[in-house]
Structures are given as structure tokens and as C-alpha cells.
Design a protein around this motif. Structure first.
Motif, mmCIF file in Angstrom:
data_model
loop_
_atom_site.group_PDB
_atom_site.id
_atom_site.type_symbol
_atom_site.label_atom_id
_atom_site.label_comp_id
_atom_site.label_asym_id
_atom_site.label_seq_id
_atom_site.Cartn_x
_atom_site.Cartn_y
_atom_site.Cartn_z
ATOM 1 N N GLU A 223 1.355 6.864 -6.716
ATOM 2 C CA GLU A 223 0.279 7.591 -6.975
ATOM 3 C C GLU A 223 0.656 9.369 -6.662
ATOM 4 O OE1 GLU A 223 -2.816 7.369 -8.473
ATOM 5 O OE2 GLU A 223 -1.996 5.296 -8.687
ATOM 6 N N GLY A 224 1.725 9.441 -6.128
ATOM 7 C CA GLY A 224 2.484 10.824 -5.788
ATOM 8 C C GLY A 224 2.431 11.314 -4.376
ATOM 9 N N LEU A 225 2.041 10.413 -3.376
ATOM 10 C CA LEU A 225 1.967 10.722 -2.219
ATOM 11 C C LEU A 225 3.697 10.680 -1.863
ATOM 12 C CD1 LEU A 225 -0.788 10.780 -1.696
ATOM 13 C CD2 LEU A 225 -0.657 9.338 0.081
ATOM 14 N N ARG A 226 4.077 11.464 -0.956
ATOM 15 C CA ARG A 226 5.526 11.728 -0.120
ATOM 16 C C ARG A 226 5.355 11.337 1.147
ATOM 17 N NH1 ARG A 226 5.848 17.121 -2.968
ATOM 18 N NH2 ARG A 226 5.188 17.798 -1.006
ATOM 19 N N ALA B 101 0.757 -1.237 -0.025
ATOM 20 C CA ALA B 101 0.046 -0.106 0.043
ATOM 21 C C ALA B 101 0.961 1.135 -0.004
ATOM 22 C CB ALA B 101 -1.050 0.095 1.380
ATOM 23 N N ARG B 102 1.900 1.320 0.786
ATOM 24 C CA ARG B 102 2.842 2.606 0.819
ATOM 25 C C ARG B 102 3.385 2.536 -0.502
ATOM 26 N NH1 ARG B 102 4.148 0.334 5.942
ATOM 27 N NH2 ARG B 102 6.112 -0.615 5.030
ATOM 28 N N ALA B 103 3.728 1.575 -1.309
ATOM 29 C CA ALA B 103 4.546 1.644 -2.437
ATOM 30 C C ALA B 103 3.451 2.177 -3.622
ATOM 31 C CB ALA B 103 5.095 0.139 -2.905
ATOM 32 N N ALA B 104 2.080 1.748 -3.487
ATOM 33 C CA ALA B 104 1.061 1.981 -4.292
ATOM 34 C C ALA B 104 1.024 3.607 -4.249
ATOM 35 C CB ALA B 104 0.144 1.348 -4.358
ATOM 36 N N ALA B 105 0.686 3.962 -2.918
ATOM 37 C CA ALA B 105 0.826 5.471 -2.687
ATOM 38 C C ALA B 105 1.563 6.200 -3.180
ATOM 39 C CB ALA B 105 0.418 5.615 -1.081
ATOM 40 N N ALA B 106 2.938 5.830 -3.085
ATOM 41 C CA ALA B 106 4.074 6.577 -3.791
ATOM 42 C C ALA B 106 4.177 6.690 -5.087
ATOM 43 C CB ALA B 106 5.495 5.946 -3.159
ATOM 44 N N THR C 3 -5.996 2.265 4.549
ATOM 45 C CA THR C 3 -5.739 3.761 4.111
ATOM 46 C C THR C 3 -4.370 4.287 4.480
ATOM 47 O OG1 THR C 3 -8.053 3.850 5.113
ATOM 48 C CG2 THR C 3 -6.728 5.994 5.046
ATOM 49 N N VAL C 4 -3.872 4.958 3.428
ATOM 50 C CA VAL C 4 -2.593 5.465 3.390
ATOM 51 C C VAL C 4 -2.608 7.029 3.511
ATOM 52 C CG1 VAL C 4 -0.315 5.483 2.380
ATOM 53 C CG2 VAL C 4 -1.723 3.442 2.154
ATOM 54 N N GLN C 5 -1.796 7.702 4.510
ATOM 55 C CA GLN C 5 -1.654 9.276 4.498
ATOM 56 C C GLN C 5 -0.225 9.657 4.220
ATOM 57 O OE1 GLN C 5 -3.077 10.709 8.184
ATOM 58 N NE2 GLN C 5 -2.545 12.851 7.536
ATOM 59 N N GLY C 6 -0.362 11.005 3.451
ATOM 60 C CA GLY C 6 0.950 11.187 3.043
ATOM 61 C C GLY C 6 0.798 12.777 2.698
ATOM 62 N N MET C 7 1.788 13.282 2.060
ATOM 63 C CA MET C 7 1.985 14.990 1.530
ATOM 64 C C MET C 7 1.782 14.819 0.189
ATOM 65 S SD MET C 7 1.733 16.623 4.466
ATOM 66 C CE MET C 7 2.004 18.145 4.083
ATOM 67 N N THR C 8 1.039 15.750 -0.448
ATOM 68 C CA THR C 8 1.217 16.015 -1.827
ATOM 69 C C THR C 8 1.575 17.512 -1.702
ATOM 70 O OG1 THR C 8 -1.196 17.000 -1.977
ATOM 71 C CG2 THR C 8 -0.554 14.513 -2.490
ATOM 72 N N ARG C 9 1.499 18.182 -2.870
ATOM 73 C CA ARG C 9 1.864 19.803 -2.872
ATOM 74 C C ARG C 9 1.021 20.501 -2.442
ATOM 75 N NH1 ARG C 9 3.747 20.387 -9.414
ATOM 76 N NH2 ARG C 9 5.448 19.100 -9.338
ATOM 77 N N ARG C 10 -0.380 19.998 -2.367
ATOM 78 C CA ARG C 10 -1.499 20.835 -1.821
ATOM 79 C C ARG C 10 -1.505 20.764 -0.434
ATOM 80 N NH1 ARG C 10 -5.946 18.845 -5.635
ATOM 81 N NH2 ARG C 10 -4.263 17.038 -5.938
ATOM 82 N N GLY C 11 -1.013 19.567 0.161
ATOM 83 C CA GLY C 11 -0.955 19.486 1.793
ATOM 84 C C GLY C 11 -1.195 18.083 1.984
ATOM 85 N N PRO C 12 -1.813 17.718 3.300
ATOM 86 C CA PRO C 12 -1.850 16.236 3.456
ATOM 87 C C PRO C 12 -2.910 15.526 2.747
ATOM 88 C CG PRO C 12 -2.380 17.751 5.134
ATOM 89 C CD PRO C 12 -2.105 18.400 4.091
ATOM 90 N N GLU C 13 -2.892 14.477 2.368
ATOM 91 C CA GLU C 13 -3.950 13.719 1.423
ATOM 92 C C GLU C 13 -4.058 12.248 1.980
ATOM 93 O OE1 GLU C 13 -6.140 13.390 -1.967
ATOM 94 O OE2 GLU C 13 -4.940 15.261 -1.435
ATOM 95 N N ARG C 14 -5.006 11.751 1.746
ATOM 96 C CA ARG C 14 -5.221 10.286 2.122
ATOM 97 C C ARG C 14 -5.741 9.384 0.963
ATOM 98 N NH1 ARG C 14 -7.884 9.282 7.901
ATOM 99 N NH2 ARG C 14 -6.414 10.359 8.947
ATOM 100 N N GLY D 205 -2.980 -6.514 -5.510
ATOM 101 C CA GLY D 205 -2.877 -5.648 -6.294
ATOM 102 C C GLY D 205 -3.094 -4.114 -5.784
ATOM 103 N N CYS D 206 -3.704 -4.125 -4.712
ATOM 104 C CA CYS D 206 -4.073 -2.787 -4.009
ATOM 105 C C CYS D 206 -4.838 -1.821 -5.009
ATOM 106 C CB CYS D 206 -2.959 -2.223 -3.415
ATOM 107 S SG CYS D 206 -1.887 -3.109 -2.330
ATOM 108 N N PRO D 207 -5.934 -2.184 -5.326
ATOM 109 C CA PRO D 207 -6.690 -1.234 -6.502
ATOM 110 C C PRO D 207 -7.192 -0.084 -5.619
ATOM 111 C CG PRO D 207 -8.035 -3.153 -5.919
ATOM 112 C CD PRO D 207 -6.631 -3.337 -5.279
ATOM 113 N N ILE D 208 -7.292 1.088 -5.963
ATOM 114 C CA ILE D 208 -7.649 2.291 -5.359
ATOM 115 C C ILE D 208 -9.197 2.239 -5.407
ATOM 116 C CG2 ILE D 208 -7.971 4.799 -5.338
ATOM 117 C CD1 ILE D 208 -5.380 4.944 -6.599
ATOM 118 N N ILE D 209 -9.951 2.683 -4.226
ATOM 119 C CA ILE D 209 -11.171 2.754 -3.851
ATOM 120 C C ILE D 209 -11.739 4.230 -4.252
ATOM 121 C CG2 ILE D 209 -13.118 2.560 -2.403
ATOM 122 C CD1 ILE D 209 -11.488 0.519 -0.676
#
Length: 103
Positions: free
Chosen positions: A64-67, A57-62, A80-91, A99-103
Motif C-alpha cells: 500500500e506504500g508504507l515504508r 500485515a507488514r507485507a500488505a502495508a508495504a 494496525t500497522v504504522q509506517g512512513m509515507t511521503r507526507r509523514g507517519p501513517e497508520r 487476506g488482510c483486507p483494509i478496514i
């Protein structure tokens, strides 16, 4: 007129036969082994669907652009994975299946 085979010809014929059985059987999840005791089937357990691991899940989130992705919640149905994007925190929520498909 008797037909005679050398040991190498017989070994080559058995090897070719075992490859043809293996290729056909692998499509059906059955493996046949030829040995001194004759032909024996090898039955393996199917891989269980282990779902989406936190590492996946962490690899898939990375991807998708999550730092700095961090798993914040794991349930039977989602991860559920939380991280940072250019706009701020994102989940991002992923389905807890292979395969960890996005919901």
C-alpha cells in the motif's frame, strides 16, 4: 469367450479410475485412496481461518506504500500497522482475517 486382462492394462485402468475419483472428490474435500485393502476415504480437517498474521500485515502495508512498516497493535478483530509515507507517519488497519483486507 473369456476376457483376459494383462497386469499392465489392469494397472492402467485402476490408475485412470483413481484420477477420476481424486478430481471429483477434491471438489468435495474428500479423498479416496485405492490400495491393497480396497477403497478407503481419507478425511482431513479443514484449514482453520488463521487470520492476518503480522508478517502478512507488514507485507500488505508495504504494498500500500508504507515504508518501514511495523505492527503496533493486534486485536481479535484488527491488525494496525504504522509506517512512513511521503507526507509523514501513517497508520493502516487491516481486518484480522484471511487476506488482510483494509478496514
Amino acid at each position: 469367450m473369456p476376457i483376459t486382462f494383462t497386469r499392465s492394462a489392469l494397472a492402467l485402468a485402476l490408475l485412470a479410475t483413481s484420477f477420476s475419483f481424486g478430481a471429483t472428490a477434491s471438489a468435495q474435500d474428500v479423498e479416496l485412496r485405492i490400495g491393497p485393502n480396497g477403497v478407503r476415504p481419507v478425511i482431513r480437517e479443514r484449514d482453520r481461518d488463521r487470520g492476518c498474521s503480522p508478517r502478512e500485515a507488514r507485507a500488505a502495508a508495504a504494498e500500500e506504500g508504507l515504508r518501514r512498516p511495523e505492527v503496533v497493535r493486534v486485536t481479535e478483530r484488527s491488525v494496525t500497522v504504522q509506517g512512513m509515507t511521503r507526507r509523514g507517519p501513517e497508520r493502516i488497519r487491516f481486518a484480522n482475517r484471511r487476506g488482510c483486507p483494509i478496514i
